[in-house]
Scaffold this active site. Structure first.
Site, PDB file in Angstrom:
ATOM      1  N   LYS A 179      37.694 -18.694  20.176  1.00 58.57           N
ATOM      2  CA  LYS A 179      37.612 -20.150  20.197  1.00 58.57           C
ATOM      3  C   LYS A 179      37.765 -20.633  21.639  1.00 58.57           C
ATOM      4  CE  LYS A 179      40.191 -23.509  19.989  1.00 58.57           C
ATOM      5  NZ  LYS A 179      39.427 -24.396  20.955  1.00 58.57           N
ATOM      6  N   GLU A 255      48.961 -16.024  28.521  1.00 57.83           N
ATOM      7  CA  GLU A 255      48.886 -16.412  29.929  1.00 57.83           C
ATOM      8  C   GLU A 255      49.007 -17.931  29.947  1.00 57.83           C
ATOM      9  OE1 GLU A 255      46.025 -12.744  31.490  1.00 57.83           O
ATOM     10  OE2 GLU A 255      45.336 -14.799  31.655  1.00 57.83           O
ATOM     11  N   CYS A 289      45.515 -21.711  37.040  1.00 56.43           N
ATOM     12  CA  CYS A 289      46.937 -21.543  36.714  1.00 56.43           C
ATOM     13  C   CYS A 289      47.718 -21.005  37.894  1.00 56.43           C
ATOM     14  CB  CYS A 289      47.080 -20.596  35.546  1.00 56.43           C
ATOM     15  SG  CYS A 289      46.352 -19.000  35.927  1.00 56.43           S
ATOM     16  N   GLU A 391      54.100 -28.836  35.863  1.00 55.95           N
ATOM     17  CA  GLU A 391      52.725 -28.453  36.195  1.00 55.95           C
ATOM     18  C   GLU A 391      51.824 -29.687  36.110  1.00 55.95           C
ATOM     19  OE1 GLU A 391      50.152 -26.316  33.306  1.00 55.95           O
ATOM     20  OE2 GLU A 391      49.951 -24.843  34.910  1.00 55.95           O
TER      21      GLU A 391
HETATM   22  N1  LIG Z   1      48.455 -18.058  33.040  1.00 51.78           N
HETATM   23  C1  LIG Z   1      47.142 -18.078  33.127  1.00 51.78           C
HETATM   24  O1  LIG Z   1      46.490 -17.062  33.445  1.00 51.78           O
HETATM   25  C2  LIG Z   1      46.386 -19.347  32.825  1.00 51.78           C
HETATM   26  C3  LIG Z   1      45.022 -19.349  33.066  1.00 51.78           C
HETATM   27  C4  LIG Z   1      44.317 -20.538  32.822  1.00 51.78           C
HETATM   28  C5  LIG Z   1      44.956 -21.680  32.350  1.00 51.78           C
HETATM   29  N2  LIG Z   1      46.286 -21.628  32.106  1.00 51.78           N
HETATM   30  C6  LIG Z   1      46.980 -22.822  31.644  1.00 51.78           C
HETATM   31  O2  LIG Z   1      46.162 -23.523  30.680  1.00 51.78           O
HETATM   32  C7  LIG Z   1      46.411 -24.931  30.790  1.00 51.78           C
HETATM   33  C8  LIG Z   1      45.106 -25.673  30.931  1.00 51.78           C
HETATM   34  O3  LIG Z   1      44.258 -25.260  29.876  1.00 51.78           O
HETATM   35  P1  LIG Z   1      44.106 -26.133  28.542  1.00 51.78           P
HETATM   36  O4  LIG Z   1      44.374 -27.581  28.817  1.00 51.78           O
HETATM   37  O5  LIG Z   1      42.839 -25.737  27.889  1.00 51.78           O
HETATM   38  O6  LIG Z   1      45.332 -25.591  27.671  1.00 51.78           O
HETATM   39  P2  LIG Z   1      45.637 -25.980  26.149  1.00 51.78           P
HETATM   40  O7  LIG Z   1      46.845 -25.234  25.801  1.00 51.78           O
HETATM   41  O8  LIG Z   1      45.577 -27.433  25.941  1.00 51.78           O
HETATM   42  O9  LIG Z   1      44.377 -25.362  25.331  1.00 51.78           O
HETATM   43  C9  LIG Z   1      44.008 -24.021  25.503  1.00 51.78           C
HETATM   44  C10 LIG Z   1      43.235 -23.571  24.273  1.00 51.78           C
HETATM   45  O10 LIG Z   1      44.121 -23.569  23.157  1.00 51.78           O
HETATM   46  C11 LIG Z   1      43.574 -24.314  22.081  1.00 51.78           C
HETATM   47  N3  LIG Z   1      44.703 -24.868  21.333  1.00 51.78           N
HETATM   48  C12 LIG Z   1      45.415 -25.983  21.626  1.00 51.78           C
HETATM   49  N4  LIG Z   1      46.415 -26.153  20.731  1.00 51.78           N
HETATM   50  C13 LIG Z   1      46.333 -25.095  19.854  1.00 51.78           C
HETATM   51  C14 LIG Z   1      47.070 -24.691  18.693  1.00 51.78           C
HETATM   52  N5  LIG Z   1      48.109 -25.396  18.260  1.00 51.78           N
HETATM   53  N6  LIG Z   1      46.691 -23.560  18.040  1.00 51.78           N
HETATM   54  C15 LIG Z   1      45.641 -22.834  18.485  1.00 51.78           C
HETATM   55  N7  LIG Z   1      44.884 -23.162  19.571  1.00 51.78           N
HETATM   56  C16 LIG Z   1      45.248 -24.277  20.243  1.00 51.78           C
HETATM   57  C17 LIG Z   1      42.686 -25.328  22.760  1.00 51.78           C
HETATM   58  O11 LIG Z   1      41.718 -25.829  21.868  1.00 51.78           O
HETATM   59  C18 LIG Z   1      42.080 -24.489  23.882  1.00 51.78           C
HETATM   60  O12 LIG Z   1      41.014 -23.710  23.384  1.00 51.78           O
HETATM   61  C19 LIG Z   1      47.303 -25.101  32.010  1.00 51.78           C
HETATM   62  O13 LIG Z   1      48.642 -25.220  31.611  1.00 51.78           O
HETATM   63  C20 LIG Z   1      47.148 -23.792  32.772  1.00 51.78           C
HETATM   64  O14 LIG Z   1      48.265 -23.451  33.551  1.00 51.78           O
HETATM   65  C21 LIG Z   1      47.028 -20.483  32.353  1.00 51.78           C
HETATM   66  N1  LIG Z   2      43.353 -14.054  34.253  1.00 54.54           N
HETATM   67  C1  LIG Z   2      42.766 -14.374  35.434  1.00 54.54           C
HETATM   68  C2  LIG Z   2      42.798 -15.624  35.984  1.00 54.54           C
HETATM   69  C3  LIG Z   2      43.561 -16.694  35.523  1.00 54.54           C
HETATM   70  C4  LIG Z   2      43.378 -17.897  36.111  1.00 54.54           C
HETATM   71  C5  LIG Z   2      44.086 -19.039  35.678  1.00 54.54           C
HETATM   72  O1  LIG Z   2      43.660 -20.197  35.742  1.00 54.54           O
HETATM   73  C6  LIG Z   2      42.031 -13.324  36.167  1.00 54.54           C
HETATM   74  O2  LIG Z   2      41.657 -13.539  37.332  1.00 54.54           O
HETATM   75  O3  LIG Z   2      41.842 -12.266  35.545  1.00 54.54           O
END
Ligand SMILES: NC(=O)c1ccc[n+]([C@@H]2O[C@H](COP(=O)([O-])OP(=O)(O)OC[C@H]3O[C@@H](n4cnc5c(N)ncnc54)[C@H](O)[C@@H]3O)[C@@H](O)[C@H]2O)c1
Ligand SMILES: N/C(=C\C=C\C=O)C(=O)O
Length: 487
Positions: A179, A255, A289, A391
């Site tokens: 998804k 992540e 992130c 964040e």
């Molecule tokens: N640590 C990492 O590698 C990493 C990488 C990329 C993004 N992020 C984090 O992601 C966030 C930004 O992305 P975002 O706004 O899409 O995050 P989000 O948590 O709002 O959504 C991420 C995904 O989860 C789904 N989702 C939301 N609520 C859900 C639930 N209750 N059950 C199942 N699925 C659900 C969303 O539809 C989407 O596909 C930031 O906090 C960023 O730090 C972390």
């Molecule tokens: N997981 C990875 C990146 C995450 C980026 C976060 O926004 C990657 O580079 O493999």
């Protein structure tokens, strides 16, 4: 008016257009790009059932080399439609064309190829155990697929992060229901076309579009037949998903969010550090992130560094994705921009000195209907300010001076997050000493977001659970057992 393009579901080897639809809006100018089918509970259940059934079909009898060959075929398919995928990613995110061409696409291809090859090269443990009676035990590891893996991806690096999970999950023999984020459905829809054409067996790869709570995301995590969830997104979403899978005690790999620090010592190569912090703060419009939102600069160079970073930020060019020299795209949506703008207002309330930015650019054209903000730098806030602890996920950082290693280490670690940290110093003895004491999953020294896919990737504290990358991915996506034979 012609009907917008429709992004279908892909369930059990079939594209499905039945169901409610949601709009996919351009963050560049607010226009309607397409619509995607929102999978309902029944469609998600069918996708999970198809994935479960496929484990018992031909896919369950594929060897690692046969799975790897198919994944290389998928990578070839992405390569063959490189420009289509770039267009899809750029349409949904508004990022500069060169960024999609140099990061998103090459990494998506590498994610499939790397884990296909690692799965084939993978060897497992065995050992002999002498017994007191002179006998011998022979122990060896058996590695099986986990089963059906739910893959849930965010919007900031849509294809990169989806394939980062898909590659190893499929290479290790699992089946998946994916998804993507509701904000960025287009490249996943293209991937389904490539998977279909590559001949991935029906049910092995399934794609459902939709939202989180009360929609496809939640239906997927609550499906009884899933064995694991690999999720990337906000920490609070990770917490919600943990609750959803707790009763079933499912495997999870998370992540999550971050509030990453950069530490610049006075002995650092000044221009390299300025360029590096500018990149780590404003790359992908701050929507990675791993991006830096807290900068600590040793006091002797603090004023000079602030001025230099200000100049870098003000030299960045926001604009259309295909504009020459464009550095900054919009944020992913007006809704996300409103969140970032709320922190711009909060910073002023908390007493920040706004070094640059803190507002939206005015283009005088369709981009004013988009989600652009200016790159922003603050100083003067206390460490406990919300803008220094929470964040924001935009092109913004706060810079503070420090006087010694112990002080800056304490301040860097004083965070509920623990994802990444960048250290800028030419004293590598100090870099190695600090790298071991910073409470994060990823430390870069005189670099940022330089990646080797074989290394462990993930965060501590609120930034995640588990590690993916290299053998860590192979282990997460495997059900490992030990066989002990008395010889
Ligand atoms: N640590 C990492 O590698 C990493 C990488 C990329 C993004 N992020 C984090 O992601 C966030 C930004 O992305 P975002 O706004 O899409 O995050 P989000 O948590 O709002 O959504 C991420 C995904 O989860 C789904 N989702 C939301 N609520 C859900 C639930 N209750 N059950 C199942 N699925 C659900 C969303 O539809 C989407 O596909 C930031 O906090 C960023 O730090 C972390
Ligand atoms: N997981 C990875 C990146 C995450 C980026 C976060 O926004 C990657 O580079 O493999």
């Amino acid at each position: 008016m012609s009907r917008p393009a429709l992004l279908p579901l892909y369930i059990n080897g079939r594209f499905e257009e039945e169901g409610a639809r949601f709009d996919n809006i351009s963050p560049v100018d607010g226009r309607l790009l397409s619509q995607a089918v929102e999978a309902d509970a029944a469609q998600v259940a069918r996708a999970v059932q198809a994935a479960s059934d496929a484990l018992q079909g031909p896919w369950g009898r594929y060897s690692a080399p046969e799975r790897a060959a198919l994944l290389h075929k998928v990578a070839d398919g992405i390569q063959a439609r490189f420009d289509d995928f770039v267009a899809a990613e750029v349409a949904d995110t508004g990022r500069p064309l060169h960024l999609a061409r140099t990061l998103d696409l090459p990494r998506a291809i590498a994610n499939f190829r790397t884990f296909a090859d690692l799965a084939v090269a993978q060897i497992d443990d065995c050992c002999e155990t002498p017994q007191a009676d002179g006998g011998l035990l022979f122990n060896y590891t058996v590695r099986k697929p986990l089963g059906v893996v739910a893959v849930i991806a965010p919007w900031n690096l849509p294809l990169l992060l989806l394939t980062w999970k898909l590659g190893p999950a499929l290479a290790m023999g699992n089946t998946v229901v994916c998804k993507p984020s509701e904000e960025t459905p287009s490249s996943a829809a293209l991937l389904a076309e490539v998977m279909d054409k590559a001949g991935i067996p029906a049910g092995v790869f399934n794609l459902v579009h939709g939202f989180g709570p009360g929609s496809a995301g939640e239906f997927l995590t609550r499906a009884p037949q899933i064995s694991a969830v690999s999720f990337t997104g906000e920490s609070r979403t990770g917490s919600a998903i943990m609750k959803a899978v707790a009763d079933g005690v499912k495997d999870i790999s998370f992540e999550l969010g971050g509030k990453n620090a950069a530490v610049v010592f006075a002995d650092a190569d000044f221009d390299t550090a300025v360029a590096g912090v500018a990149r780590s703060s404003f790359f992908n419009t701050g929507q990675v992130c791993l991006c830096t939102e807290r900068v600590y600069v040793e006091r002797p160079i603090f004023d000079r560094f602030v001025a230099a970073l200000k100049a870098r930020a003000e030299a960045l060019k926001p604009g259309y994705p295909d504009e020459d020299g464009v550095d900054l795209g919009p944020l992913v949506s007006r809704q996300h921009r409103d969140k970032v703008l709320s922190y711009f207002a909060l910073a002023r309330e908390e007493g920040a000195v706004v070094v640059t930015g803190g507002e939206t650019p005015r283009f005088g054209d369709a981009r004013d209907q988009g989600a652009y903000v200016r790159p922003t730098i603050w100083t003067g806030l206390p460490d406990h300010a919300r803008c220094v602890r929470e964040e924001i996920f935009g092109p913004v950082c706060h810079i503070a001076p420090f006087d010694d290693e112990e002080e800056v280490l304490r301040r860097v670690n004083d965070s509920p997050y623990g994802l990444a940290c960048a250290l800028w110093t030419q004293r590598l003895d100090r870099a190695h000493r600090l790298a071991r004491r910073v409470q994060v999953g990823i430390v870069w020294v005189n670099a940022w977001y330089a990646r080797d896919l074989r290394t462990p990737f993930g965060g501590s504290k609120l930034s995640g659970l588990g590690r993916e990358g290299g053998r860590h991915s192979l282990d997460f996506y495997s059900d490992i057992s030990n066989v002990c034979v008395k010889l």
